[in-house]
Design an enzyme around this catalytic site. Sequence first.
Site, PDB file in Angstrom:
ATOM      1  N   LYS A   1       0.868  -1.189   0.000  1.00  0.00           N
ATOM      2  CA  LYS A   1       0.000   0.000   0.000  1.00  0.00           C
ATOM      3  C   LYS A   1       0.897   1.229   0.000  1.00  0.00           C
ATOM      4  CE  LYS A   1      -4.395   1.207   0.258  1.00  0.00           C
ATOM      5  NZ  LYS A   1      -5.617   0.557  -0.209  1.00  0.00           N
TER       6      LYS A   1
ATOM      7  N   ASP B   1      -7.159   4.527  -4.307  1.00  0.00           N
ATOM      8  CA  ASP B   1      -7.770   4.411  -2.978  1.00  0.00           C
ATOM      9  C   ASP B   1      -8.346   5.801  -2.691  1.00  0.00           C
ATOM     10  OD1 ASP B   1      -7.838   2.502  -0.442  1.00  0.00           O
ATOM     11  OD2 ASP B   1      -7.350   4.459   0.356  1.00  0.00           O
TER      12      ASP B   1
HETATM   13  P1  NDP Z   1     -12.952   8.132  -2.322  1.00  0.00           P
HETATM   14  O1  NDP Z   1     -11.871   9.124  -2.138  1.00  0.00           O
HETATM   15  O2  NDP Z   1     -13.537   7.939  -3.666  1.00  0.00           O
HETATM   16  O3  NDP Z   1     -14.165   8.450  -1.324  1.00  0.00           O
HETATM   17  C1  NDP Z   1     -13.979   8.512   0.047  1.00  0.00           C
HETATM   18  C2  NDP Z   1     -15.290   8.940   0.675  1.00  0.00           C
HETATM   19  O4  NDP Z   1     -15.177   8.789   2.087  1.00  0.00           O
HETATM   20  C3  NDP Z   1     -15.628  10.390   0.405  1.00  0.00           C
HETATM   21  O5  NDP Z   1     -17.002  10.547   0.340  1.00  0.00           O
HETATM   22  C4  NDP Z   1     -15.073  11.073   1.647  1.00  0.00           C
HETATM   23  O6  NDP Z   1     -15.673  12.317   1.964  1.00  0.00           O
HETATM   24  C5  NDP Z   1     -15.403  10.051   2.709  1.00  0.00           C
HETATM   25  N1  NDP Z   1     -14.513  10.245   3.862  1.00  0.00           N
HETATM   26  C6  NDP Z   1     -13.161  10.263   3.862  1.00  0.00           C
HETATM   27  N2  NDP Z   1     -12.684  10.493   5.097  1.00  0.00           N
HETATM   28  C7  NDP Z   1     -13.781  10.618   5.868  1.00  0.00           C
HETATM   29  C8  NDP Z   1     -13.966  10.867   7.245  1.00  0.00           C
HETATM   30  N3  NDP Z   1     -12.929  11.057   8.051  1.00  0.00           N
HETATM   31  N4  NDP Z   1     -15.248  10.911   7.699  1.00  0.00           N
HETATM   32  C9  NDP Z   1     -16.294  10.718   6.872  1.00  0.00           C
HETATM   33  N5  NDP Z   1     -16.173  10.495   5.552  1.00  0.00           N
HETATM   34  C10 NDP Z   1     -14.943  10.450   5.074  1.00  0.00           C
HETATM   35  O7  NDP Z   1     -12.366   6.766  -1.737  1.00  0.00           O
HETATM   36  P2  NDP Z   1     -12.847   5.281  -2.024  1.00  0.00           P
HETATM   37  O8  NDP Z   1     -14.308   5.245  -2.159  1.00  0.00           O
HETATM   38  O9  NDP Z   1     -11.984   4.723  -3.082  1.00  0.00           O
HETATM   39  O10 NDP Z   1     -12.424   4.549  -0.664  1.00  0.00           O
HETATM   40  C11 NDP Z   1     -13.288   4.457   0.472  1.00  0.00           C
HETATM   41  C12 NDP Z   1     -12.823   3.347   1.390  1.00  0.00           C
HETATM   42  O11 NDP Z   1     -12.823   2.109   0.665  1.00  0.00           O
HETATM   43  C13 NDP Z   1     -11.417   3.489   1.944  1.00  0.00           C
HETATM   44  O12 NDP Z   1     -11.370   2.920   3.234  1.00  0.00           O
HETATM   45  C14 NDP Z   1     -10.586   2.640   1.003  1.00  0.00           C
HETATM   46  O13 NDP Z   1      -9.385   2.205   1.597  1.00  0.00           O
HETATM   47  C15 NDP Z   1     -11.543   1.493   0.772  1.00  0.00           C
HETATM   48  N6  NDP Z   1     -11.292   0.692  -0.423  1.00  0.00           N
HETATM   49  C16 NDP Z   1     -11.274   1.283  -1.665  1.00  0.00           C
HETATM   50  C17 NDP Z   1     -11.049   0.511  -2.770  1.00  0.00           C
HETATM   51  C18 NDP Z   1     -11.129   1.068  -4.151  1.00  0.00           C
HETATM   52  O14 NDP Z   1     -11.109   0.281  -5.101  1.00  0.00           O
HETATM   53  N7  NDP Z   1     -11.275   2.374  -4.333  1.00  0.00           N
HETATM   54  C19 NDP Z   1     -10.724  -0.929  -2.650  1.00  0.00           C
HETATM   55  C20 NDP Z   1     -10.884  -1.461  -1.327  1.00  0.00           C
HETATM   56  C21 NDP Z   1     -11.117  -0.647  -0.260  1.00  0.00           C
HETATM   57  P3  NDP Z   1     -14.847  13.678   1.775  1.00  0.00           P
HETATM   58  O15 NDP Z   1     -14.958  13.996   0.333  1.00  0.00           O
HETATM   59  O16 NDP Z   1     -15.562  14.633   2.673  1.00  0.00           O
HETATM   60  O17 NDP Z   1     -13.438  13.413   2.234  1.00  0.00           O
END
Ligand code: NDP
Length: 448
Positions: free
Chosen positions: A129, A169
């Site tokens: 990662k 991510d």
């Molecule tokens: P994105 O950046 O596309 O979206 C993240 C989302 O989570 C945004 O809506 C963001 O809101 C919100 N968020 C981030 N930090 C916080 C917080 N502290 N409190 C509340 N909301 C928060 O990321 P992904 O959707 O790609 O990833 C989301 C999760 O899924 C992560 O844990 C990632 O590790 C996991 N994941 C992702 C994969 C992928 O293929 N993308 C694969 C496997 C796991 P804001 O805009 O306000 O920050």
Amino acid sequence: MPILDEKLGDIYDEVLRRNPGEDEFHQAVREVLDSLGPVVAKHPEYGDAAVIRRLCEPERQIIFRVPWVDDAGNVRINRGFRVEFNSALGPYKGGLRFHPSVYLGIVKFLGFEQIFKNSLTGMPIGGGKGGSDFDPKGRSDGEVMRFCQAFMTELYRHIGEHTDVPAGDIGVGGREIGYLFGQYKRITNRYESGVLTGKGLTWGGSQVRTEATGYGTVFFVEEMLKARGDSFDGKRVVVSGSGNVAIYAAEKVRQLGGTVIACSDSNGYVVDEKGIDLDLLKDIKEKRRARVSTYVEARTDARYVEGGSVWDVACDVALPCATQNELNGRDAATLVKNGCAIVAEGANMPCTPDAVRLFADAGVLFAPGKAANAGGVATSALEMQQNASRDSWSFDHTERRLADIMHGIHDRCLESAELYGKPGNYLAGANIAGFIQVADAMLALGVI
Ligand code: NDP
């Protein structure tokens, strides 16, 4: 916390001592060790070869300076990371996160989880990662491009299709992967498609990769429901976050007959009892890169709550898809009180240990991220397969592969849980099944 047996307790103490201040990493290690008691009791060979001790120490950790110039001409300095955790099963594989909260402890927790997740997919990929404390929010496209180019100017020497294959991510989506791949190609003078996944469809990407993590999480829950003779039909679902994972989890829930009534970002959450309008949400998040609060400007009967917890919204199925430790003991108690029956982690480690214990005590079915969100990395592995054979598969074919993989992971979790005396416990099953495959490979490869 449950008490660890003596040997696992010693290993955990050593992890705490050697990695001070890395709370998320400690939490991720602890969660796995909590499941491994029956495994080490049955397999002394893992202890003899110090397999767990070796697993807890990354094979390689790279930390580097990322200097870039913002639109106003100021020189900015960020910190870049890549933790190459374990390559017993294949080249390191795992995403890059760009978020101001990123530090070594976050990258190590994610890298550690990734080892077991990748193993669970049954595909030949190791765990790694990376990321940076760079915050893409509010940055222009030009700034994001210059940052990505600077980041890759160091990272390129550590990665490769047979060595280490990063992906997206939090904060790293198609736009960022494009800039990173462009810089890799420029520096190396190689069109090495297999070096990054999450690429655009016209330049080596795979169908379904964008949707894969969210879709996969919902396929996993569908299997949990099926195993109990149930389905998504008529279920009320709450999804946290509104990024890549959240949007496509919501899309698949809708396709399977459920209704997603709430989603969120780090500022607040929106509730739409008629079902979240996904075209609108995609327009807000993917096109306009705006806040979830703007949803109610177009859907006036929906309501936006600034701050607060999205888990206060009553639901049958909860899908935390935002970030680590976003769902705590209080949230879990509220979900239980409101009759939530299933929690599946679309994000990595979104539920605190307190919350997980509460779900277990209340009989709420709980699917850990390393199983439920493995569809993203699995489809990345399918992208690597297509790149290696210079092929490109249809959406339907790729989605069927994803659904089969999630079905396989679901069954593997249940079988391992049963075999090691924890029937129906998806958390224990995921940890045990993920661990055994890596551990056996490590034994076969010798002390390296
Ligand atoms: P994105 O950046 O596309 O979206 C993240 C989302 O989570 C945004 O809506 C963001 O809101 C919100 N968020 C981030 N930090 C916080 C917080 N502290 N409190 C509340 N909301 C928060 O990321 P992904 O959707 O790609 O990833 C989301 C999760 O899924 C992560 O844990 C990632 O590790 C996991 N994941 C992702 C994969 C992928 O293929 N993308 C694969 C496997 C796991 P804001 O805009 O306000 O920050």
